[in-house]
Design an enzyme around this catalytic site. Structure first.
Site, short mmCIF file in Angstrom:
data_model
loop_
_atom_site.label_atom_id
_atom_site.label_comp_id
_atom_site.label_asym_id
_atom_site.label_seq_id
_atom_site.Cartn_x
_atom_site.Cartn_y
_atom_site.Cartn_z
N GLY A 82 0.42 -1.18 -0.18
CA GLY A 82 -0.11 -0.02 -0.19
C GLY A 82 0.55 1.18 -0.08
O GLY A 82 1.95 1.73 0.06
N ARG A 146 1.28 -5.65 -4.56
CA ARG A 146 1.25 -6.30 -3.40
C ARG A 146 1.70 -8.09 -4.34
O ARG A 146 1.65 -9.14 -3.88
CB ARG A 146 0.00 -6.26 -2.98
CG ARG A 146 -0.29 -5.40 -2.57
CD ARG A 146 -1.56 -6.09 -1.01
NE ARG A 146 -2.50 -4.63 -0.89
CZ ARG A 146 -1.86 -3.90 0.46
NH1 ARG A 146 -0.50 -4.65 0.95
NH2 ARG A 146 -2.04 -2.95 0.96
N ASP A 177 5.32 -7.81 5.31
CA ASP A 177 5.24 -8.68 4.58
C ASP A 177 5.57 -9.04 3.38
O ASP A 177 7.00 -9.30 3.11
CB ASP A 177 3.60 -8.96 3.68
CG ASP A 177 2.69 -9.13 4.85
OD1 ASP A 177 3.06 -10.37 5.36
OD2 ASP A 177 1.16 -8.86 4.66
N LYS A 203 8.12 0.78 6.07
CA LYS A 203 7.18 1.41 5.44
C LYS A 203 5.57 0.74 5.59
O LYS A 203 5.45 -0.25 4.86
CB LYS A 203 6.64 1.46 3.50
CG LYS A 203 5.84 1.91 2.81
CD LYS A 203 5.27 0.88 2.04
CE LYS A 203 4.49 0.29 2.29
NZ LYS A 203 3.08 -0.34 1.68
N THR A 204 4.49 1.87 6.22
CA THR A 204 3.40 1.04 6.01
C THR A 204 2.12 2.89 7.26
O THR A 204 2.75 2.60 8.56
CB THR A 204 2.83 0.36 6.70
OG1 THR A 204 1.48 -0.15 7.02
CG2 THR A 204 3.09 -0.24 7.86
N ASP A 206 -0.59 2.23 8.39
CA ASP A 206 -0.71 1.32 9.47
C ASP A 206 0.04 1.10 10.70
O ASP A 206 -0.73 1.05 11.53
CB ASP A 206 -1.02 -0.37 9.31
CG ASP A 206 -1.42 -0.71 8.00
OD1 ASP A 206 -2.18 0.30 7.34
OD2 ASP A 206 -1.51 -1.69 7.17
P1 FBP Z 1 0.09 -1.87 3.37
O1 FBP Z 1 0.33 -2.83 5.17
O2 FBP Z 1 0.95 -2.95 2.10
O3 FBP Z 1 1.21 -1.02 4.16
O4 FBP Z 1 -0.82 -1.35 3.06
C1 FBP Z 1 -1.35 -0.98 3.94
C2 FBP Z 1 -3.21 -0.21 3.43
O5 FBP Z 1 -3.29 0.87 3.43
C3 FBP Z 1 -4.07 -0.48 4.81
O6 FBP Z 1 -4.11 -0.22 5.37
C4 FBP Z 1 -4.90 -1.46 4.77
O7 FBP Z 1 -6.03 -2.33 4.56
C5 FBP Z 1 -4.27 -1.80 2.64
O8 FBP Z 1 -3.51 -0.88 2.99
C6 FBP Z 1 -6.18 -1.41 1.40
O9 FBP Z 1 -5.01 -2.95 0.83
P2 FBP Z 1 -4.85 -2.10 -1.30
O10 FBP Z 1 -3.86 -0.99 -1.35
O11 FBP Z 1 -4.82 -3.65 -1.35
O12 FBP Z 1 -6.48 -1.65 -0.98
#
Ligand code: FBP
Length: 560
Positions: A82, A146, A177, A203-204, A206
């Site tokens: 993400g 991803r 991940d 990075k994230t 979250d």
């Molecule tokens: P990462 O763990 O890859 O940083 O992703 C974070 C995130 O924004 C989460 O908060 C959310 O649940 C998910 O990505 C959403 O995924 P997508 O971008 O595939 O809709």
């Protein structure tokens, strides 16, 4: 039409602050080696799976220690998972360090996430290319994806493509991940003696890729400030019109760091914390009771409005749901290979699933509204995670609270009006223009990643610490990726993964929230943080999250 906004144009010229020793230039950085490390859990399994990169020492950079080696390097960089504000600056920092070390060094960017390195889709960076993206949000410089790097075939292709471009090191910018993938690739390449290093960057948005060595993942600061601005605005609207209850689901996947940080910034009436729900073994019914109680009490005070924050991953933390989802994941891992099931109507799918779910799980699944059942059946992401961003928990709770209020009204125990607005804030914050903190931190992480490459290391995560101090005092170094790993079930199978940091219910951040939430529920203590500021006094522009400040005891726990 103008090509970019005046602020965007101004930000392109911002010079990010580099962490401590890195500001002296890559050529003056020296390395020191700490103690050998183990894994956070399941050490024997992790050692067995990562024989060649397991147990390496922590490293730190300063002006004392061993000099780095400045051989010519070609590096490939990947943005993974993400989006998070600051990714472009990681690449800019990496590029600037690489060119400062040797102008003949080359940086390649693989396109569209990890699949770019497998399919050999790349760009070669130069000054003009990089300069257009400095201090900007988004991952559009090379795109993200991803794809999970884990098969022999993917690793072989990666090796071949790196050989063609004469690449000596790969930098993977990603969350837990993606950095697990980075570690698997590092191990595979090391075992093959390929001479290709792999370095990760944390990075994230979250905020769950953190531990004793990694204080914060990049993007969390900007994303939470962006959500806090939006929710502050909603609170002001709610307090002006006095007619809506706003239920706001907030991104953050499993952990509630985003919700907790935003709650501390804006002081809403209700904030659910997934980790607390799990620890107290709260059922869905009891969560609805908790919300309804506050709605009724506020209504009795003449306040038929309010703001409730719902963490994105809540559903997976409600014990009865968690057990059911885990059982469902195992069942779906088998059923998704069955064409008849894949092509069946949803109603038929529910029947098949209910017949396979064990004991109480079938009852729990059956009790859910159709909308949620369908959302729970959606594809898992490539890492086996339920796509919680697609589960409308905020709407589920609104419906359940509404039904409870109706029953109370019938008993003469509630006489208010419940008018709701549902929101989901996630994508709004992931590509925001990075705050000064994220711009500086990310630039330092990228620059530091190149120092790790020049030190000849592989299987490390770029680490910059002491982040509540001014950037001149930030400490740069590296953490072995295996140090953060343990074994977890994914797609029905035990796999090595970097351990996610959940909210610590005994930690200072939750404690401050816990002390104050009761007051926030009934009194309107709303705070309106306003938009991120890039120019102005340091305490307005450069201060990082309350989470990090509380964790590092930079704000008194008992204030307010
Ligand atoms: P990462 O763990 O890859 O940083 O992703 C974070 C995130 O924004 C989460 O908060 C959310 O649940 C998910 O990505 C959403 O995924 P997508 O971008 O595939 O809709």
């Amino acid at each position: 039409m103008r090509e970019c906004s005046p602020l965007h144009k101004e930000r392109l010229n911002y010079k990010p602050k580099l962490a401590g020793i890195l500001a002296n230039g890559i050529k003056n950085v020296k390395i020191s080696f700490g103690k050998n490390t183990t894994a956070v859990k399941d050490a024997a399994d992790i050692q067995n799976l990562f024989k060649d990169v397991y147990g390496q020492p922590l490293v730190s950079f300063s002006n004392e220690g061993e000099a780095l080696n400045f051989e010519q390097k070609n590096v490939g960089v990947i943005l993974s998972g993400g989006q998070a504000p600051g990714g472009h600056n990681v690449i800019a920092g990496l590029y600037d360090a690489l060119k400062a070390a040797n102008p003949n060094n080359v940086l390649y960017g693989f396109l569209g996430g990890p699949s770019g390195i497998i399919d050999n889709k790349y760009v070669k960076f130069d000054d003009n290319f990089i300069d257009k993206y400095r201090n900007t949000g988004g991952f559009d410089i090379i795109g993200s994806g991803r794809t999970k790097l884990e098969t022999e075939e993917q690793f072989e292709k990666t090796l071949q493509n790196c050989k063609t471009l004469n690449i000596n090191a790969i930098v993977i910018i990603g969350g837990d991940d993606s950095n697990t993938n980075a570690c698997m690739l590092a191990q595979w390449l090391k075992a093959k003696n390929a001479g290709i290093q792999v370095i990760g960057c944390p990075k994230t948005i979250d905020g769950d890729l953190k531990n004793d060595q990694i204080e914060i993942s990049f993007g969390f600061d900007t994303a939470t400030k962006t959500y806090a601005e939006l929710i502050g605005n909603i609170q002001r609207d709610a307090n002006s019109a006095k007619k809506y209850w706003h239920f706001i689901k907030l991104m953050g996947r499993s952990a509630t760091h985003v919700g907790l940080e935003v709650a501390l910034q804006v002081q809403p009436n209700i904030t659910l914390i997934s980790e607390e729900v799990e620890a107290k073994k709260q059922s869905l019914e009891s969560i609805v009771d908790y919300i309804t109680d506050i709605v009724v009490k506020r209504s009795d005070m003449g306040k038929n409005f309010g703001v409730a924050l719902i963490p994105e991953g809540l559903i997976e933390f409600i014990p009865e749901m968690k057990t059911m989802i885990s059982n469902l994941n195992d069942i779906l891992a088998v059923l998704e290979k069955d064409e008849k099931f894949v092509n069946a109507q949803n109603s038929e799918k529910y029947q098949i699933i209910e017949s396979k779910l064990e004991g109480q799980n079938a009852k729990v699944f059956n009790s859910l509204p159709e909308m949620i059942k369908a959302q729970l059946l959606m594809d898992r992401d490539p890492h086996g995670n339920v796509q919680v961003s697609k589960i409308e928990t905020e709407k589920l709770l609104i419906e359940m609270v509404r039904a409870r209020l109706k029953a109370l009204k019938a008993q003469g125990k509630y006489n208010g009006k419940f008018s709701d607005q549902a929101h989901f804030f996630g994508y709004e914050g992931r590509c925001a223009m990075p705050s000064n903190f994220d711009a500086d931190y990310c630039y330092s992480l990228g620059y530091n990643a190149f120092a790790l490459i020049q030190a000849g290391l592989t299987g490390y995560l770029s680490s910059v610490k002491n982040l509540t101090a001014p950037a001149t005092q930030w400490k740069a170094g590296g953490v072995p990726l295996t140090m953060m790993m343990n074994m977890e079930k994914r797609h029905g199978v035990m796999k090595p993964v970097i351990q996610k940091a959940l909210v610590d219910l005994n930690g200072p951040v939750f404690k401050v929230f816990e002390q104050r939430r009761e007051k926030w529920a009934l009194n309107d203590c709303y705070v309106f943080p306003g938009a991120i500021q890039y120019f102005g006094p340091c305490d307005v522009c450069d201060t990082t999250t309350l989470t990090l400040q509380l964790e590092q005891q930079k704000v008194p726990v008992a204030q307010n």
